[in-house]
Motif scaffolding. Structure first.
Motif, PDB file in Angstrom:
ATOM      1  N   LEU A 137       5.645 -86.378  -2.665  1.00 42.29           N
ATOM      2  CA  LEU A 137       5.774 -85.671  -4.134  1.00 42.29           C
ATOM      3  C   LEU A 137       4.529 -85.976  -4.899  1.00 42.29           C
ATOM      4  O   LEU A 137       3.938 -84.915  -5.520  1.00 42.29           O
ATOM      5  CB  LEU A 137       7.019 -86.143  -4.827  1.00 42.29           C
ATOM      6  N   ALA A 138       3.892 -86.952  -4.977  1.00 40.53           N
ATOM      7  CA  ALA A 138       2.624 -87.348  -5.402  1.00 40.53           C
ATOM      8  C   ALA A 138       1.460 -86.701  -4.696  1.00 40.53           C
ATOM      9  O   ALA A 138       0.549 -85.973  -5.693  1.00 40.53           O
ATOM     10  CB  ALA A 138       2.292 -88.832  -5.538  1.00 40.53           C
ATOM     11  N   ALA A 139       1.465 -86.519  -3.546  1.00 44.62           N
ATOM     12  CA  ALA A 139       0.211 -85.759  -3.001  1.00 44.62           C
ATOM     13  C   ALA A 139       0.560 -84.208  -3.161  1.00 44.62           C
ATOM     14  O   ALA A 139      -0.320 -83.678  -3.513  1.00 44.62           O
ATOM     15  CB  ALA A 139       0.624 -86.162  -1.384  1.00 44.62           C
ATOM     16  N   GLY A 140       1.665 -83.974  -3.029  1.00 47.12           N
ATOM     17  CA  GLY A 140       2.011 -82.400  -3.392  1.00 47.12           C
ATOM     18  C   GLY A 140       1.559 -82.072  -4.855  1.00 47.12           C
ATOM     19  O   GLY A 140       0.739 -80.993  -4.984  1.00 47.12           O
ATOM     20  N   SER A 141       1.855 -82.871  -5.674  1.00 49.25           N
ATOM     21  CA  SER A 141       1.369 -82.451  -7.221  1.00 49.25           C
ATOM     22  C   SER A 141      -0.164 -82.489  -7.307  1.00 49.25           C
ATOM     23  O   SER A 141      -0.611 -81.824  -8.006  1.00 49.25           O
ATOM     24  CB  SER A 141       2.157 -83.722  -8.033  1.00 49.25           C
ATOM     25  N   ALA A 142      -0.704 -83.598  -6.578  1.00 50.43           N
ATOM     26  CA  ALA A 142      -2.219 -83.616  -6.444  1.00 50.43           C
ATOM     27  C   ALA A 142      -2.894 -82.391  -6.139  1.00 50.43           C
ATOM     28  O   ALA A 142      -3.821 -81.980  -6.780  1.00 50.43           O
ATOM     29  CB  ALA A 142      -2.636 -84.914  -6.017  1.00 50.43           C
ATOM     30  N   GLY A 143      -2.311 -81.939  -4.939  1.00 47.63           N
ATOM     31  CA  GLY A 143      -2.576 -80.978  -4.380  1.00 47.63           C
ATOM     32  C   GLY A 143      -2.709 -79.769  -5.409  1.00 47.63           C
ATOM     33  O   GLY A 143      -3.463 -78.681  -5.359  1.00 47.63           O
ATOM     34  N   VAL A 144      -1.428 -79.310  -5.808  1.00 46.96           N
ATOM     35  CA  VAL A 144      -1.366 -78.223  -6.823  1.00 46.96           C
ATOM     36  C   VAL A 144      -2.127 -78.348  -7.965  1.00 46.96           C
ATOM     37  O   VAL A 144      -2.977 -77.281  -8.443  1.00 46.96           O
ATOM     38  CB  VAL A 144       0.248 -78.197  -7.105  1.00 46.96           C
ATOM     39  N   THR A 145      -2.274 -79.628  -8.521  1.00 40.78           N
ATOM     40  CA  THR A 145      -3.367 -79.749  -9.544  1.00 40.78           C
ATOM     41  C   THR A 145      -4.633 -79.343  -9.262  1.00 40.78           C
ATOM     42  O   THR A 145      -5.502 -78.704  -9.953  1.00 40.78           O
ATOM     43  CB  THR A 145      -3.035 -81.375 -10.064  1.00 40.78           C
ATOM     44  N   VAL A 146      -5.239 -79.924  -8.188  1.00 40.56           N
ATOM     45  CA  VAL A 146      -6.646 -79.713  -7.530  1.00 40.56           C
ATOM     46  C   VAL A 146      -6.901 -77.978  -7.346  1.00 40.56           C
ATOM     47  O   VAL A 146      -7.730 -77.395  -7.889  1.00 40.56           O
ATOM     48  CB  VAL A 146      -6.850 -80.293  -6.362  1.00 40.56           C
ATOM     49  N   ALA A 147      -5.685 -77.381  -6.465  1.00 39.41           N
ATOM     50  CA  ALA A 147      -5.816 -76.170  -6.404  1.00 39.41           C
ATOM     51  C   ALA A 147      -5.918 -75.278  -7.566  1.00 39.41           C
ATOM     52  O   ALA A 147      -6.397 -74.264  -7.810  1.00 39.41           O
ATOM     53  CB  ALA A 147      -4.690 -75.574  -5.663  1.00 39.41           C
ATOM     54  N   THR A 148      -4.974 -75.621  -8.582  1.00 41.88           N
ATOM     55  CA  THR A 148      -4.972 -74.838  -9.877  1.00 41.88           C
ATOM     56  C   THR A 148      -6.053 -75.042 -10.655  1.00 41.88           C
ATOM     57  O   THR A 148      -6.873 -74.006 -11.184  1.00 41.88           O
ATOM     58  CB  THR A 148      -3.764 -75.521 -10.693  1.00 41.88           C
ATOM     59  N   PHE A 149      -6.790 -76.315 -10.698  1.00 41.85           N
ATOM     60  CA  PHE A 149      -8.165 -76.326 -11.332  1.00 41.85           C
ATOM     61  C   PHE A 149      -9.138 -75.494 -10.647  1.00 41.85           C
ATOM     62  O   PHE A 149     -10.108 -74.869 -11.385  1.00 41.85           O
ATOM     63  CB  PHE A 149      -8.554 -77.608 -11.276  1.00 41.85           C
ATOM     64  N   GLY A 150      -9.118 -75.439  -9.320  1.00 45.61           N
ATOM     65  CA  GLY A 150     -10.073 -74.635  -8.645  1.00 45.61           C
ATOM     66  C   GLY A 150      -9.865 -73.316  -8.921  1.00 45.61           C
ATOM     67  O   GLY A 150     -10.966 -72.539  -9.099  1.00 45.61           O
ATOM     68  N   TRP A 151      -8.570 -72.809  -9.126  1.00 48.45           N
ATOM     69  CA  TRP A 151      -8.506 -71.304  -9.385  1.00 48.45           C
ATOM     70  C   TRP A 151      -8.933 -71.001 -10.794  1.00 48.45           C
ATOM     71  O   TRP A 151      -9.626 -69.736 -10.797  1.00 48.45           O
ATOM     72  CB  TRP A 151      -6.784 -71.149  -9.181  1.00 48.45           C
TER      73      TRP A 151
END
Length: 358
Positions: A48-62
């Motif tokens: 869950l932590a890894a998924g949250s981090a991935g979504v956060t990075v993807a959102t920032f990149g977007w």
């Protein structure tokens, strides 16, 4: 292009209408035991932590780079160019499964066995033909609500029909449609139909009430977002026993080697996230694309899931890909402000500033 596509992977095939592919009854863990099992496992917490981090990075990149890609600009322009066919898309998305429900002997949802063939087939025919479209959509809303009063909360499984009916009511028949043909006959001097030119239509009444076609995305978002969130919470988190049956039935732990409980929790989390994003109008096109991907993986992952029951969801997510968020959405307020903080103002292919963020 969606910043939350990373989260969708965790909600693959199990993200379906659980009631459609499992039998009722049977024992299962309580909601509290289920949540404790998921959240007390260090591996699950790490995922869950890894998924949250991935979504956060993807959102920032977007936010930083998404609107600077010419591919994104062209995609948005192309999707917006499909607006004239939005009414047709919504009519097909609602009319086809409604026709199937009528001939299949169920009332909107496959788990509600009510014989209403004549009503549903008639409404479906009018919608598919585009004849008396707005009146048919209004009749559809009243029919669904009357059924909901006696089959609550079971019929909420198919609450996406309300999104479709309201969308059709506001957008109208679109093209091609019988209503458009009749309208052109009315507006052409010398025709027999021109004698009825001054007859007040449903469209006229909506205009007098200040309801324009631009309100359609908002109505679709509200009911579609609530449907995704409702299914994620009630069918997965609040009824884990039935959802765990799906994991066991299709051997989903062989697809991704995580615990069955994490499968169910991830599916509910994915649907809840998509639902809330659509409901609030946050990264609307991206969220709609994520929802479409969830439905597609369900279609190929669960071979005995009733495909016709999901056609409306396919159509509605496709409609939001075309329209974007519409009014009263965070895409028009919060998201542009966030983009301004992390990057420069995006420039459209034609050289003009583009504030859209969905």
């Amino acid at each position: 292009m969606a910043p939350l596509l990373v989260a969708v992977v965790a909600s693959r095939p199990v993200a379906a209408h659980v009631d459609y592919v499992t039998e009722g009854g049977g024992s299962g863990p309580s909601v509290a035991d289920f949540l404790v099992t998921v959240l007390s496992d260090p591996l699950n917490l790490a995922l869950l932590a890894a998924g949250s981090a991935g979504v956060t990075v993807a959102t920032f990149g977007w936010l930083r780079y998404g609107d600077h890609l010419m591919d994104v600009t062209v995609t948005r322009r192309t999707l917006r160019s499909y607006q004239p066919y939005l009414g047709w898309l919504l009519r097909l998305a609602v009319g086809l499964p409604l026709m199937g429900a009528g001939f299949g002997g169920y009332f909107f949802s496959p788990v509600v066995s009510v014989e209403a063939r004549l009503v549903q087939v008639t409404l479906a025919f009018l919608l598919l033909f585009g004849l008396g479209t707005r009146l048919a959509a209004l009749a559809g809303i009243l029919t669904y609500l009357s059924g909901l009063a006696t089959h609550f909360p079971t019929l909420l499984l198919s609450s996406e029909y309300l999104a479709g009916f309201f969308g059709i009511l506001v957008v109208g028949p679109g093209q091609p449609s019988a209503d458009l043909l009749l309208r052109r006959l009315m507006l052409t001097d010398g025709t027999i139909m021109s004698r009825f030119r001054d007859v007040t239509t449903v469209s006229d009444l909506l205009s007098r009430l200040g309801i324009e076609k631009s309100a359609a995305p908002l109505l679709i978002r509200v009911f579609l977002g609530l449907n995704f969130a409702y299914l994620g919470v009630t069918e997965k988190w609040l009824d884990p026993g039935r959802a765990l049956q799906v994991v066991e039935k299709y051997d989903l732990t062989a697809v991704a080697p995580i615990s069955p409980e994490m499968w169910v929790f991830g599916a509910g989390l994915g649907e809840l996230a998509v639902g809330l994003l659509i409901l609030s109008g946050t990264f609307t096109r991206s969220a709609a694309g994520a929802g479409f991907l969830i439905l597609t993986t369900t279609l190929f992952g669960l071979p005995d899931d009733p495909v016709l029951a999901h056609v409306t969801l396919f159509g509605l997510t496709s409609a939001l890909l075309i329209t974007g968020s519409g009014p009263f959405a965070l895409d028009r307020t919060v998201v542009p402000a966030l983009r301004a903080r992390v990057g420069r103002t995006p420039v459209d292919a034609g050289g003009e500033s583009t504030p859209t963020a969905d």
